[in-house]
Design an enzyme around this catalytic site. Structure first.
Site, short mmCIF file in Angstrom:
data_model
loop_
_atom_site.label_atom_id
_atom_site.label_comp_id
_atom_site.label_asym_id
_atom_site.label_seq_id
_atom_site.Cartn_x
_atom_site.Cartn_y
_atom_site.Cartn_z
N HIS A 7 -5.00 9.25 0.22
CA HIS A 7 -5.19 8.40 1.15
C HIS A 7 -5.94 9.18 2.51
CE1 HIS A 7 -3.53 5.83 4.77
NE2 HIS A 7 -3.05 4.93 3.46
N ASP A 34 0.63 -1.20 -0.06
CA ASP A 34 0.02 -0.01 0.00
C ASP A 34 0.83 1.40 -0.03
OD1 ASP A 34 -2.14 -1.77 0.26
OD2 ASP A 34 -3.17 -0.72 1.77
N HIS A 62 3.52 -2.49 3.15
CA HIS A 62 3.63 -1.01 2.70
C HIS A 62 4.79 -0.86 2.13
CE1 HIS A 62 0.22 -0.81 5.57
NE2 HIS A 62 0.04 0.28 5.00
N HIS A 120 -5.91 3.03 -4.46
CA HIS A 120 -5.85 3.34 -2.98
C HIS A 120 -6.20 4.67 -2.88
CE1 HIS A 120 -5.09 2.09 1.08
NE2 HIS A 120 -3.63 2.56 0.98
#
Length: 305
Positions: free
Chosen positions: A163, A108, A255, A159
């Site tokens: 964020h 991510d 991540h 995504h």
């Protein structure tokens, strides 16, 4: 209107409890109990009567494969690539499993100019494909990295643009604009490569964000294993969590941006050979890829370096 204000206030309060987060360079959020998985070892994926995920086409038929001694040590039998029903029992119907015997690694918050390159290098070394959940403004800033991710056969995932934890609480039109802008940035950097999945920042799912992602042709994917690498616990802790909890069909949350991901990159050098000895390890399948093509690739990938 009153309920709308209360909903936004609740999300804002939740986000306020998390540590400060700046995309690509900040510290990652502390997830609240609920969206994330239990710290106990994850159970085997739930196989529902619905059969194989219709997004992937007809289920493939492939016999067992054998590990490549050159990269994984002594040859050991690997699990047969048997199709599993996709477990959609995650928050608001999000999917929790890869849809096959494969363990799926997901990364991510990237792309990041340092840690994404390092992650790609390690994945290439062990012949593993993964899924990259890309933040739109990072994709726009580093299109060459998005292109590299796609060119190496990894799956692309939306995504959100910035964020935003509160994204799912916005009106559908605002959610749609955010996801569309993000997918357009990804596709501009990697023309012809589908953006098949969406992951809500922080795991703060709502029915709205899941429904809008589906309207835009994306499946919403949560996770079953969370080693909390966003807290930078060290490579040993990340490795121990992933290798202990992995089962066929697991979706692993990792991540490649959002902070210093050196520990995650170091952990991959132990995680990848460990998982490859025990499971098939592959990206979530892009919807444009037919199931029989993916089956053949999974069957042959043990010969990769």
């Amino acid at each position: 209107m009153g309920s709308r204000v209360l909903a936004l206030a609740a999300v804002a309060a939740t986000a306020a409890l998390t540590s400060a987060y700046v995309i690509g360079f900040g510290t990652a959020p502390t997830r609240v109990a609920g969206p994330g998985p239990s710290p106990t070892p994850a159970p085997a994926p739930v196989v529902t009567p619905s059969g194989h995920d219709p997004d992937l086409g007809p289920p493939p038929t492939v016999g067992p494969a054998t590990a490549n001694p050159a990269t994984t040590g002594p040859a050991v039998p690997l699990p047969e690539y048997a199709p599993l029903a996709v477990d959609r029992s995650g928050p608001h119907g999000t999917r929790l499993t890869s849809g096959s015997a494969a363990v799926a690694l997901t990364f991510d918050d990237g792309p990041h100019p340092v840690h994404t390159r390092q992650t790609l290098d390690v994945l290439r070394q062990y012949g593993v494909k993964a899924t990259f959940c890309l933040v739109g403004r990072n994709a726009a800033a580093y299109p060459e990295l998005v292109a590299a991710i796609a060119a190496e056969g990894h799956t692309l995932c939306n995504h959100s643009w910035s964020h935003d934890f509160a994204l799912g609480s916005y009106p559908p039109a605002a959610v749609r604009a955010d996801l569309t802008r993000t997918s357009e940035a990804i596709r501009a950097a990697a023309p012809g490569h589908p953006v098949s999945y969406f992951r809500q920042p922080g795991g703060f799912w709502t029915p709205t964000v899941v429904e809008v992602a589906q309207e835009l042709g994306m499946a919403s994917v949560h996770w079953t294993i969370d080693p909390a690498d966003y807290h930078q616990p060290g490579a040993g802790s990340i490795t121990a969590t992933v290798t202990a909890q992995a089962v066929p069909g697991s979706v692993v949350l990792l991540h490649d941006a959002g902070g210093n991901r050196t520990g995650t990159v170091q952990a991959l050098r132990t995680i990848l050979p460990n998982l490859r000895q025990r499971f098939l390890v592959d990206a979530l399948p892009p919807f444009a890829e037919r199931a029989d093509q993916r089956s053949r690739r999974l069957h042959l990938k043990t010969g990769q370096i």
